[in-house]
Design an enzyme around this catalytic site. Structure first.
Site, PDB file in Angstrom:
ATOM      1  N   GLU A   1      -0.480   4.590  -7.928  1.00  0.00           N
ATOM      2  CA  GLU A   1      -0.231   5.756  -6.881  1.00  0.00           C
ATOM      3  C   GLU A   1       1.174   6.222  -7.180  1.00  0.00           C
ATOM      4  OE1 GLU A   1      -2.486   5.808  -4.577  1.00  0.00           O
ATOM      5  OE2 GLU A   1      -1.488   6.789  -2.921  1.00  0.00           O
TER       6      GLU A   1
ATOM      7  N   LYS B   1       0.914  -1.202   0.079  1.00  0.00           N
ATOM      8  CA  LYS B   1      -0.031   0.089  -0.159  1.00  0.00           C
ATOM      9  C   LYS B   1       0.954   1.259   0.069  1.00  0.00           C
ATOM     10  CE  LYS B   1      -4.002   2.292   2.317  1.00  0.00           C
ATOM     11  NZ  LYS B   1      -3.574   3.403   2.286  1.00  0.00           N
TER      12      LYS B   1
HETATM   13  P1  AMP Z   1      -7.283   4.600   2.132  1.00  0.00           P
HETATM   14  O1  AMP Z   1      -6.870   6.067   1.608  1.00  0.00           O
HETATM   15  O2  AMP Z   1      -6.355   4.614   3.382  1.00  0.00           O
HETATM   16  O3  AMP Z   1      -8.644   4.435   2.420  1.00  0.00           O
HETATM   17  O4  AMP Z   1      -6.361   3.718   1.118  1.00  0.00           O
HETATM   18  C1  AMP Z   1      -7.103   3.502  -0.126  1.00  0.00           C
HETATM   19  C2  AMP Z   1      -5.922   4.230  -1.112  1.00  0.00           C
HETATM   20  O5  AMP Z   1      -4.693   3.592  -1.064  1.00  0.00           O
HETATM   21  C3  AMP Z   1      -6.409   4.191  -2.391  1.00  0.00           C
HETATM   22  O6  AMP Z   1      -7.193   5.262  -2.838  1.00  0.00           O
HETATM   23  C4  AMP Z   1      -5.112   4.406  -3.195  1.00  0.00           C
HETATM   24  O7  AMP Z   1      -4.713   5.686  -3.363  1.00  0.00           O
HETATM   25  C5  AMP Z   1      -4.049   3.741  -2.139  1.00  0.00           C
HETATM   26  N1  AMP Z   1      -3.174   2.768  -2.492  1.00  0.00           N
HETATM   27  C6  AMP Z   1      -2.112   2.645  -2.475  1.00  0.00           C
HETATM   28  N2  AMP Z   1      -1.529   1.455  -2.980  1.00  0.00           N
HETATM   29  C7  AMP Z   1      -2.598   0.826  -3.512  1.00  0.00           C
HETATM   30  C8  AMP Z   1      -2.618  -0.491  -4.335  1.00  0.00           C
HETATM   31  N3  AMP Z   1      -1.599  -1.388  -4.446  1.00  0.00           N
HETATM   32  N4  AMP Z   1      -3.825  -0.957  -4.841  1.00  0.00           N
HETATM   33  C9  AMP Z   1      -4.903   0.089  -4.319  1.00  0.00           C
HETATM   34  N5  AMP Z   1      -4.638   1.155  -3.907  1.00  0.00           N
HETATM   35  C10 AMP Z   1      -3.636   1.352  -3.471  1.00  0.00           C
END
Ligand code: AMP
Length: 608
Positions: A313, A263
């Protein structure tokens, strides 16, 4: 529809709090419109001229507005002079009420909604020498052509201060209701049918991010007409979101064999390529193409004449140490000027994690594993082992790091590995899951770094008020803010924390300026708060907050919507970011996420 009639609807909606009631009123308004008037009305009730991705914000300076009013009310002698208007505006506080007051008792024309909308669109697009004067005189004509009540809404609209609190989901409800009037004898059947229609409307919206377009098609062709709305390059697709779980074991229990990725904490980019034309959209669907010249040029080079929509990202890259920068550094790429200079100082790498459209075909409905296979056919994969960098040294794009496993222990090892490298955690993906545009579900599950004894994840809160500073903070004019979570069911913002730390003095000052711009005399109807701040603000700004834990609270409102006596509160909350430009208020953490976090916290404390 006459603009004056439209304004009467706005006036009724302004005094309405409940989301269902708002949707019912909006739906009545929509039924009174022709299909071609629908987009204008839908954009305008949200205080916009076009959907956010079209980049046509309305927000004229007070000075221009006052000069337009002065010209419209020119024969009013002393009372209509702009320098007096300045003073009057300071006294009344609201440009809308001022315009209404000045207009009272005067004759006026009867312009219609479409005419006003078209004129405003033209006004906002005027630029260059002489455009200011032209803007003022066009706007003055609009004021002459509407009632006092309409002047109120027109003035607020042009200043970007309409603020009726009508969110996307209320519009989706209202559109669905245009097809199904009121509950017939059989309320249960009505609800089921309503849910079905709502899903279709929302589904179409998720694919094109344009409620105006969805509204027009629905009003013109009915529910079946919505089938014609498909993903297309250039129109952002509303982004899929993650659910959360607390461990590798829980993930495997939920998904079985799964793909697991790092992530990354950077800018989410949805990249649209059509031959040599590339556009990039942020998580809240604003166009950010200008910010990322290196992504544009490499996307062009990789895709050539192919069409594609993909997501990744973008992270700041530290070439010297061959590592990624933390978000605080990456975010400094966000700027309007000297972009090229900054892109040399902080180059980017973009880790691509999904492919939604390729060579003229929508593939977001195919299983994740198939999308990934296609993705790896387009983007360089460069990591035989966990720990190697994802992106080849001379590339900007690379596929995200991914493993596939059905073993919880392997997930935990992978998690430790990526956390050690400084990433936020992992995201697990259901192998046969489709890309669920615009919704949060268990097709994607995040597991974030957990700080011992602390809440394992940050939350995104909407600010609903602030407190004057005391002591050392007196001179900043702000000592703390009041934060709320969002409840999509009721469309309300529910207080959860008073936050007084985490920002530098400079950042507090900037925040106060932004909040001052949003100040409202009363709590807006969509806000429910157990605390009364010194100043209420219109819910718009989202900040990220970290806290030690979640507790039950007799004071706060979050979590009380289901008749529970106690709400939830954050203990020792602190801001970890200033205002998040990439999140709108409806993208803040929801009450149900808070319940889930509370449950995760309870399970963890039982284990420890
Ligand atoms: P959150 O903002 O904490 O809900 O986490 C979701 C966000 O993680 C997404 O909106 C993406 O911007 C980010 N993200 C980072 N790495 C990934 C990945 N491998 N797959 C999908 N989303 C990712």
């Amino acid at each position: 529809m006459k603009f004056d009639t439209f304004s009467e609807y706005l006036s009724r909606m302004e005094g309405t709090a409940g989301r269902l009631e708002l949707a019912a009123q909006l739906s009545e308004l929509l039924r009174g419109l022709t299909p071609s008037e629908t987009p204008a009305a839908l954009y305008m009730v949200q205080g916009q001229l076009l959907p956010p991705f079209a980049g046509e914000p309305m927000g004229m300076a007070a000075r221009l507005l006052l000069r337009a009013m002065e010209r419209a009310l020119g024969d009013q002698g002393e009372k209509g002079r702009s320098r007096d208007l300045d003073a009057l505006l300071a006294e009344v506080g609201d440009p809308g009420l001022l315009a209404e007051r000045l207009k009272m008792g005067r004759e006026h024309g009867h312009l219609d909604l479409s005419g006003i909308y078209e004129a405003l669109l033209e006004i906002s697009r005027m630029s260059g020498s002489g455009s200011q004067d032209e803007k003022i005189s066009r706007l003055a004509k609009l004021f002459q052509g509407v009632s006092p009540l309409s002047s109120r809404y027109l003035a607020r609209f042009v200043m970007g201060r309409l603020r009726l609190g009508i969110g996307d989901s209320t519009i989706v409800d209202a559109l669905a209701r245009t097809l199904l009037l009121s509950p017939a004898e059989d309320e249960k059947a009505w609800k089921t049918e309503m849910k079905r229609i709502r899903q279709r409307v929302e589904g179409a919206y998720n694919l094109c991010s344009d409620l105006g377009r969805v509204g027009e098609v629905l009003r013109r062709e009915g529910i079946e007409g919505l089938r014609s709305i498909r993903p297309s390059v250039g129109y952002p697709i509303r982004m899929a979101l993650c659910e959360r779980l607390g461990s590798g074991a829980e993930i495997i229990e939920k998904l079985g064999r799964a793909a697991v990725e790092s992530k990354y904490d950077g800018f989410r980019c949805q990249i649209h390529c059509d031959g040599s034309h590339v556009r990039i959209f942020s998580r809240n669907l604003e166009e950010t193409t200008g910010m990322f010249p290196e992504l544009v040029s490499e996307a062009r080079a990789i895709l050539g004449r192919r069409t594609a929509i993909f997501e990744g990202e973008a992270l700041g890259y530290d070439g010297e140490n061959d590592s990624y920068h933390p978000f605080q550094v990456t975010i400094t790429r966000k700027r309007k000027h000297n972009i090229l200079e900054k892109s040399e100082e902080i180059p980017l790498k973009c880790l691509v994690f999904d492919l939604l459209y390729l060579d003229g075909e929508t593939i977001m409905e195919r299983p994740f594993s198939e999308r990934r296979r296609l993705l790896e056919g387009v983007f360089p994969v460069h990591r035989p082992k966990f720990s190697e960098r994802e992106v080849p040294p001379d590339h900007v794009f690379g596929a995200s790091r991914l493993i596939e496993t059905d073993d919880p222990h392997t997930i935990d090892l992978f998690f430790d590995e990526v956390v050690e490298e400084g990433f936020e955690g992992i995201i697990a993906k259901r192998l046969d899951g489709v890309y669920t545009a615009g919704s949060r579900n268990f097709n994607w599950i995040k597991l974030k770094r957990s700080y011992k004894g602390a809440l394992s994840d940050t939350v995104d809160l909407v600010l609903i008020g602030y407190y004057r500073g005391k002591g050392l903070r007196t001179r900043l004019g702000i000592g703390a803010v009041l934060g709320a979570v969002f409840d999509p069911e009721s469309g309300r913002y529910l207080s959860i924390a008073r936050i007084g730390s985490g920002l530098t003095e400079e950042k507090w000052k900037d925040l106060r300026e932004m909040l001052d711009d949003l100040r409202v005399p009363e709590p807006p109807p969509t806000v429910r708060s157990g605390l009364v701040p010194d100043f209420w603000v219109y819910p718009k700004i989202v900040v990220t907050v970290l806290a030690d834990e979640l507790t039950r609270s007799p004071v706060h409102q979050a979590g009380r919507s289901e008749g529970e006596e106690e709400g939830y509160a954050l203990r020792f909350p602190r801001m970890v970011s200033g205002p998040r430009a990439d999140k709108g208020p409806e993208e803040a953490t929801t009450v149900s996420e808070i319940r889930r976090l509370f449950e995760l916290q309870r399970q963890r404390s039982l284990r420890e």
